[in-house]
Design a protein around this motif. Structure first.
Motif, PDB file in Angstrom:
ATOM      1  N   GLN A  99     -30.154 -37.468  -9.477  1.00  0.00           N
ATOM      2  CA  GLN A  99     -31.151 -37.591  -8.417  1.00  0.00           C
ATOM      3  C   GLN A  99     -32.446 -38.156  -8.989  1.00  0.00           C
ATOM      4  OE1 GLN A  99     -31.736 -33.134  -7.531  1.00  0.00           O
ATOM      5  NE2 GLN A  99     -33.836 -33.908  -7.476  1.00  0.00           N
ATOM      6  N   ASP A 100     -33.309 -38.612  -8.121  1.00  0.00           N
ATOM      7  CA  ASP A 100     -34.610 -39.123  -8.534  1.00  0.00           C
ATOM      8  C   ASP A 100     -35.550 -37.962  -8.830  1.00  0.00           C
ATOM      9  OD1 ASP A 100     -33.766 -41.737  -8.161  1.00  0.00           O
ATOM     10  OD2 ASP A 100     -34.367 -41.733  -6.035  1.00  0.00           O
ATOM     11  N   GLY A 101     -36.601 -38.251  -9.605  1.00  0.00           N
ATOM     12  CA  GLY A 101     -37.555 -37.203  -9.963  1.00  0.00           C
ATOM     13  C   GLY A 101     -37.033 -36.375 -11.118  1.00  0.00           C
ATOM     14  N   TYR A 102     -37.885 -35.497 -11.628  1.00  0.00           N
ATOM     15  CA  TYR A 102     -37.499 -34.696 -12.790  1.00  0.00           C
ATOM     16  C   TYR A 102     -36.957 -33.350 -12.360  1.00  0.00           C
ATOM     17  CZ  TYR A 102     -37.697 -32.038 -17.093  1.00  0.00           C
ATOM     18  OH  TYR A 102     -37.362 -31.251 -18.154  1.00  0.00           O
ATOM     19  N   VAL A 103     -35.786 -33.001 -12.878  1.00  0.00           N
ATOM     20  CA  VAL A 103     -35.160 -31.708 -12.621  1.00  0.00           C
ATOM     21  C   VAL A 103     -35.057 -30.954 -13.934  1.00  0.00           C
ATOM     22  CG1 VAL A 103     -33.093 -30.517 -11.804  1.00  0.00           C
ATOM     23  CG2 VAL A 103     -33.827 -32.634 -10.711  1.00  0.00           C
ATOM     24  N   ARG A 104     -35.397 -29.695 -13.916  1.00  0.00           N
ATOM     25  CA  ARG A 104     -35.289 -28.873 -15.121  1.00  0.00           C
ATOM     26  C   ARG A 104     -34.200 -27.832 -14.937  1.00  0.00           C
ATOM     27  NH1 ARG A 104     -39.838 -24.843 -17.837  1.00  0.00           N
ATOM     28  NH2 ARG A 104     -38.687 -24.396 -19.756  1.00  0.00           N
ATOM     29  N   VAL A 105     -33.315 -27.710 -15.930  1.00  0.00           N
ATOM     30  CA  VAL A 105     -32.225 -26.743 -15.887  1.00  0.00           C
ATOM     31  C   VAL A 105     -32.454 -25.682 -16.957  1.00  0.00           C
ATOM     32  CG1 VAL A 105     -29.732 -26.382 -16.083  1.00  0.00           C
ATOM     33  CG2 VAL A 105     -30.612 -28.502 -15.087  1.00  0.00           C
ATOM     34  N   LYS A 106     -32.297 -24.426 -16.570  1.00  0.00           N
ATOM     35  CA  LYS A 106     -32.416 -23.317 -17.516  1.00  0.00           C
ATOM     36  C   LYS A 106     -31.089 -22.573 -17.558  1.00  0.00           C
ATOM     37  CE  LYS A 106     -37.314 -22.429 -16.377  1.00  0.00           C
ATOM     38  NZ  LYS A 106     -38.260 -21.402 -15.852  1.00  0.00           N
ATOM     39  N   LEU A 107     -30.544 -22.408 -18.763  1.00  0.00           N
ATOM     40  CA  LEU A 107     -29.305 -21.657 -18.932  1.00  0.00           C
ATOM     41  C   LEU A 107     -29.598 -20.303 -19.557  1.00  0.00           C
ATOM     42  CD1 LEU A 107     -26.604 -24.160 -20.255  1.00  0.00           C
ATOM     43  CD2 LEU A 107     -27.303 -23.674 -17.916  1.00  0.00           C
ATOM     44  N   ASP A 108     -28.865 -19.296 -19.103  1.00  0.00           N
ATOM     45  CA  ASP A 108     -29.033 -17.962 -19.679  1.00  0.00           C
ATOM     46  C   ASP A 108     -27.709 -17.221 -19.573  1.00  0.00           C
ATOM     47  OD1 ASP A 108     -30.234 -15.846 -20.930  1.00  0.00           O
ATOM     48  OD2 ASP A 108     -31.545 -15.293 -19.256  1.00  0.00           O
ATOM     49  N   THR A 109     -27.554 -16.209 -20.403  1.00  0.00           N
ATOM     50  CA  THR A 109     -26.387 -15.343 -20.321  1.00  0.00           C
ATOM     51  C   THR A 109     -26.766 -13.970 -20.855  1.00  0.00           C
ATOM     52  OG1 THR A 109     -24.084 -15.005 -20.988  1.00  0.00           O
ATOM     53  CG2 THR A 109     -25.509 -16.094 -22.585  1.00  0.00           C
ATOM     54  N   GLU A 110     -26.358 -12.943 -20.127  1.00  0.00           N
ATOM     55  CA  GLU A 110     -26.635 -11.556 -20.517  1.00  0.00           C
ATOM     56  C   GLU A 110     -28.119 -11.317 -20.773  1.00  0.00           C
ATOM     57  OE1 GLU A 110     -24.038 -10.490 -23.732  1.00  0.00           O
ATOM     58  OE2 GLU A 110     -22.242 -10.637 -22.484  1.00  0.00           O
ATOM     59  N   ASN A 111     -28.960 -12.008 -20.007  1.00  0.00           N
ATOM     60  CA  ASN A 111     -30.419 -11.864 -20.110  1.00  0.00           C
ATOM     61  C   ASN A 111     -30.909 -12.154 -21.529  1.00  0.00           C
ATOM     62  OD1 ASN A 111     -32.796 -11.362 -18.686  1.00  0.00           O
ATOM     63  ND2 ASN A 111     -32.910  -9.256 -19.414  1.00  0.00           N
ATOM     64  N   TYR A 112     -30.219 -13.073 -22.214  1.00  0.00           N
ATOM     65  CA  TYR A 112     -30.554 -13.373 -23.607  1.00  0.00           C
ATOM     66  C   TYR A 112     -31.984 -13.893 -23.760  1.00  0.00           C
ATOM     67  CZ  TYR A 112     -30.803 -15.883 -28.014  1.00  0.00           C
ATOM     68  OH  TYR A 112     -31.221 -16.350 -29.235  1.00  0.00           O
ATOM     69  N   ARG A 113     -32.417 -14.777 -22.872  1.00  0.00           N
ATOM     70  CA  ARG A 113     -33.741 -15.397 -23.015  1.00  0.00           C
ATOM     71  C   ARG A 113     -34.846 -14.344 -23.029  1.00  0.00           C
ATOM     72  NH1 ARG A 113     -32.497 -20.428 -24.850  1.00  0.00           N
ATOM     73  NH2 ARG A 113     -31.231 -21.612 -23.366  1.00  0.00           N
ATOM     74  N   ALA A 114     -34.810 -13.420 -22.056  1.00  0.00           N
ATOM     75  CA  ALA A 114     -35.858 -12.391 -21.969  1.00  0.00           C
ATOM     76  C   ALA A 114     -35.800 -11.460 -23.171  1.00  0.00           C
ATOM     77  CB  ALA A 114     -35.701 -11.595 -20.668  1.00  0.00           C
ATOM     78  N   ARG A 115     -34.572 -11.102 -23.584  1.00  0.00           N
ATOM     79  CA  ARG A 115     -34.445 -10.196 -24.734  1.00  0.00           C
ATOM     80  C   ARG A 115     -34.914 -10.865 -26.016  1.00  0.00           C
ATOM     81  NH1 ARG A 115     -28.742  -7.945 -25.393  1.00  0.00           N
ATOM     82  NH2 ARG A 115     -28.058  -9.899 -24.459  1.00  0.00           N
ATOM     83  N   ARG A 116     -34.594 -12.145 -26.159  1.00  0.00           N
ATOM     84  CA  ARG A 116     -35.028 -12.885 -27.349  1.00  0.00           C
ATOM     85  C   ARG A 116     -36.551 -12.998 -27.385  1.00  0.00           C
ATOM     86  NH1 ARG A 116     -34.204 -14.326 -32.598  1.00  0.00           N
ATOM     87  NH2 ARG A 116     -34.763 -16.501 -33.007  1.00  0.00           N
ATOM     88  N   GLU A 117     -37.159 -13.226 -26.208  1.00  0.00           N
ATOM     89  CA  GLU A 117     -38.617 -13.332 -26.157  1.00  0.00           C
ATOM     90  C   GLU A 117     -39.278 -12.020 -26.584  1.00  0.00           C
ATOM     91  OE1 GLU A 117     -42.215 -14.353 -22.977  1.00  0.00           O
ATOM     92  OE2 GLU A 117     -40.138 -14.884 -22.513  1.00  0.00           O
ATOM     93  N   GLU A 118     -38.761 -10.891 -26.090  1.00  0.00           N
ATOM     94  CA  GLU A 118     -39.324  -9.596 -26.476  1.00  0.00           C
ATOM     95  C   GLU A 118     -39.132  -9.346 -27.966  1.00  0.00           C
ATOM     96  OE1 GLU A 118     -41.223  -7.381 -24.782  1.00  0.00           O
ATOM     97  OE2 GLU A 118     -41.271  -9.073 -23.401  1.00  0.00           O
ATOM     98  N   THR A 119     -37.968  -9.742 -28.488  1.00  0.00           N
ATOM     99  CA  THR A 119     -37.698  -9.581 -29.916  1.00  0.00           C
ATOM    100  C   THR A 119     -38.685 -10.383 -30.752  1.00  0.00           C
ATOM    101  OG1 THR A 119     -35.344  -9.194 -29.546  1.00  0.00           O
ATOM    102  CG2 THR A 119     -35.987  -9.923 -31.739  1.00  0.00           C
ATOM    103  N   LEU A 120     -38.954 -11.623 -30.327  1.00  0.00           N
ATOM    104  CA  LEU A 120     -39.870 -12.484 -31.073  1.00  0.00           C
ATOM    105  C   LEU A 120     -41.307 -11.968 -31.007  1.00  0.00           C
ATOM    106  CD1 LEU A 120     -38.467 -15.995 -30.110  1.00  0.00           C
ATOM    107  CD2 LEU A 120     -38.328 -14.877 -32.335  1.00  0.00           C
ATOM    108  N   LYS A 121     -41.712 -11.450 -29.854  1.00  0.00           N
ATOM    109  CA  LYS A 121     -43.062 -10.882 -29.736  1.00  0.00           C
ATOM    110  C   LYS A 121     -43.218  -9.684 -30.665  1.00  0.00           C
ATOM    111  CE  LYS A 121     -44.032 -12.267 -24.950  1.00  0.00           C
ATOM    112  NZ  LYS A 121     -44.194 -11.784 -23.559  1.00  0.00           N
TER     113      LYS A 121
END
Length: 268
Positions: A187-209
């Protein structure tokens, strides 16, 4: 091992990744013992999974920071200015390095107004992910949604998701990059896709903080810079952000991709 968990997976590396996810720690905070190395068997017959027993490393003196007044930092300033002028120059340049890393993300957010995700784009991404999972012999459910920023989010659910995540999320990041390429061809314009599984992104962010503040404590106590493990730009920004309001330490990035890492140092 007290407070330990036993994890099994196809390989030892996969078991370590799964243990990191379950315990919510990065590789430098994980202790483990290999119980079974595992084997592929003959033509898949007699295959044995790898088994490890893992636990978090003991937390280093959590209350030390409470005792860190301004004075010790001022003493470091007096010691380092005459003795290590080269290091001071590096610190002065650090904000420039950090800005180079931070600015593109800010500029991209302004420049790339997200387009409304079209139905054919959603279907193309789901088809791509389903075909990829099938090629990996993984049965995965794919649930898509549009988040508050207008990005297309795909949540993958199934067994052995540690394999899909990979070491420090590298496999998931690579798959996300390819999914973005697929989406933006439909499609035209910019599309952003975010992949996640088992809430990994949020858990990784808390771990890094948590990791950032933990290492900052160590830097204040030992008065020496500490370099973290190599991370991708997104994860480095989490570290920078977690410590940007700390009055005693500063952060900058060193090295070349994919081995670029954050270094935490005392402020002058």
């Amino acid at each position: 091992m007290n407070g330990s968990i036993r994890v099994s997976a196809k390989t030892v590396d996969d078991a370590i990744t799964e243990a990191m996810i379950q315990l919510g720690v990065t590789s430098d905070r994980l202790e483990y013992e290999v119980i079974e190395k595992g084997s592929s068997g003959f033509l898949g017959i007699g295959m044995k999974q790898a088994v490890i027993e893992a636990r978090r490393k003991p937390e280093p003196e959590p209350e030390v920071v409470e005792e860190e007044p301004v004075a010790p930092v001022e003493e470091v300033r007096e010691e380092k200015e005459p003795a290590e002028p080269v290091k001071e120059k590096v610190k002065e340049e650090a904000p420039v390095v950090e800005k180079k890393e931070e600015k593109p993300a800010e500029e991209q957010k302004k420049a790339r107004e997200l387009a409304e995700v079209q139905p054919q784009t959603v279907e193309a991404v789901k088809t791509f992910l389903a075909d990829t999972m099938k090629a990996m012999n993984m049965e995965v459910e794919i649930e898509t949604s549009i988040d508050e920023d207008g990005a297309l989010c795909a949540d993958l659910r199934g067994e052995h998701m540690g394999i899909l995540i990979g070491k420090r999320g590298q496999t998931l990041d690579s798959l996300q990059y390819l999914a973005n390429r697929v989406a933006n061809k439909h499609q035209d314009g910019y599309v952003r896709v975010k992949l996640d599984t088992e809430n990994y992104r949020a858990r990784r962010e808390e771990t890094l903080k948590h990791l950032a503040k933990n290492i900052a404590h160590k830097v204040k106590r030992n008065r020496r810079p500490v370099a973290l493990e190599p991370m991708n730009p997104y994860e480095r920004r989490i570290i920078h952000s977690a410590l940007q309001s700390d009055p005693y330490v500063t952060t900058h990035s060193e090295g070349e991709e994919p081995y670029r890492k954050v270094v935490i140092t005392l402020k002058r």
